[in-house]
Design a protein around this motif. Structure first.
Motif, PDB file in Angstrom:
ATOM      1  N   ARG A   1       0.852  -1.189   0.000  1.00  0.00           N
ATOM      2  CA  ARG A   1       0.000   0.000   0.000  1.00  0.00           C
ATOM      3  C   ARG A   1       0.888   1.239   0.000  1.00  0.00           C
ATOM      4  NH1 ARG A   1      -0.262   2.952   4.616  1.00  0.00           N
ATOM      5  NH2 ARG A   1       0.508   1.994   6.504  1.00  0.00           N
TER       6      ARG A   1
ATOM      7  N   ARG B   1      -4.370  -7.985   2.543  1.00  0.00           N
ATOM      8  CA  ARG B   1      -5.742  -7.496   2.674  1.00  0.00           C
ATOM      9  C   ARG B   1      -6.532  -7.871   1.421  1.00  0.00           C
ATOM     10  NH1 ARG B   1      -3.132  -6.454   6.864  1.00  0.00           N
ATOM     11  NH2 ARG B   1      -3.374  -4.563   8.055  1.00  0.00           N
ATOM     12  N   LEU B   2      -7.851  -7.859   1.518  1.00  0.00           N
ATOM     13  CA  LEU B   2      -8.703  -8.106   0.360  1.00  0.00           C
ATOM     14  C   LEU B   2      -8.816  -6.829  -0.461  1.00  0.00           C
ATOM     15  CD1 LEU B   2     -11.598 -10.235   1.840  1.00  0.00           C
ATOM     16  CD2 LEU B   2      -9.815 -10.989   0.291  1.00  0.00           C
ATOM     17  N   ASN B   3      -8.730  -6.977  -1.780  1.00  0.00           N
ATOM     18  CA  ASN B   3      -8.861  -5.839  -2.680  1.00  0.00           C
ATOM     19  C   ASN B   3     -10.332  -5.462  -2.787  1.00  0.00           C
ATOM     20  OD1 ASN B   3      -8.672  -3.961  -4.685  1.00  0.00           O
ATOM     21  ND2 ASN B   3      -7.584  -5.265  -6.123  1.00  0.00           N
ATOM     22  N   CYS B   4     -10.648  -4.189  -2.618  1.00  0.00           N
ATOM     23  CA  CYS B   4     -12.049  -3.752  -2.648  1.00  0.00           C
ATOM     24  C   CYS B   4     -12.598  -3.742  -4.070  1.00  0.00           C
ATOM     25  CB  CYS B   4     -12.181  -2.374  -2.018  1.00  0.00           C
ATOM     26  SG  CYS B   4     -11.280  -1.095  -2.902  1.00  0.00           S
ATOM     27  N   GLU B   5     -11.747  -3.777  -5.096  1.00  0.00           N
ATOM     28  CA  GLU B   5     -12.207  -3.735  -6.481  1.00  0.00           C
ATOM     29  C   GLU B   5     -12.210  -5.115  -7.144  1.00  0.00           C
ATOM     30  OE1 GLU B   5      -9.702  -0.909  -8.384  1.00  0.00           O
ATOM     31  OE2 GLU B   5     -10.550   0.766  -7.270  1.00  0.00           O
TER      32      GLU B   5
END
Length: 108
Positions: free
Chosen positions: A46, A96-100
């Motif tokens: 990130r 983390r999980l990708n929001c897209e």
């Protein structure tokens, strides 16, 4: 309504598995090559929101204490915006999980 949801689910599955229905020679079939992901639902790095100053200190914001000439003994804090360098990319300890990501992840 149901057919639109099925089309969206199929597109999502094709994206994840690498199947391309428009160009069959580029598609990866599950039988031939196993389950090959085209994308991943995880984010491993990130962008940092912190900065390095000239002394090498790391923080979100930097302030300098300055004396106001109009009032005797009065000090104020002024924000420093020049001479700072962004920290850059940070590797995440836990992915983390990708929001897209175009797949709905649900456990029922």
């Amino acid at each position: 309504m149901g057919s639109q949801a099925a089309k969206l689910a199929r597109k999502s599955y094709d994206y994840v598995s690498g199947n391309d229905q428009t160009n069959p020679e580029n598609s990866n079939s599950l039988k031939a090559s196993g389950f090959a992901l085209k994308g991943t639902p995880f984010v491993f790095t990130r962008s940092s929101s912190q900065y390095f100053d000239e002394d090498g200190h790391l923080a979100h914001e930097f302030y300098r204490e300055s004396n106001v000439k109009s009032k005797k003994g009065k000090y104020t804090l002024k924000r420093i915006t020049k001479g700072l360098c962004k920290q850059g990319k940070i590797k995440l300890e836990i992915p983390r999980l990708n929001c897209e990501f175009p797949v709905v992840i649900y456990e029922g």
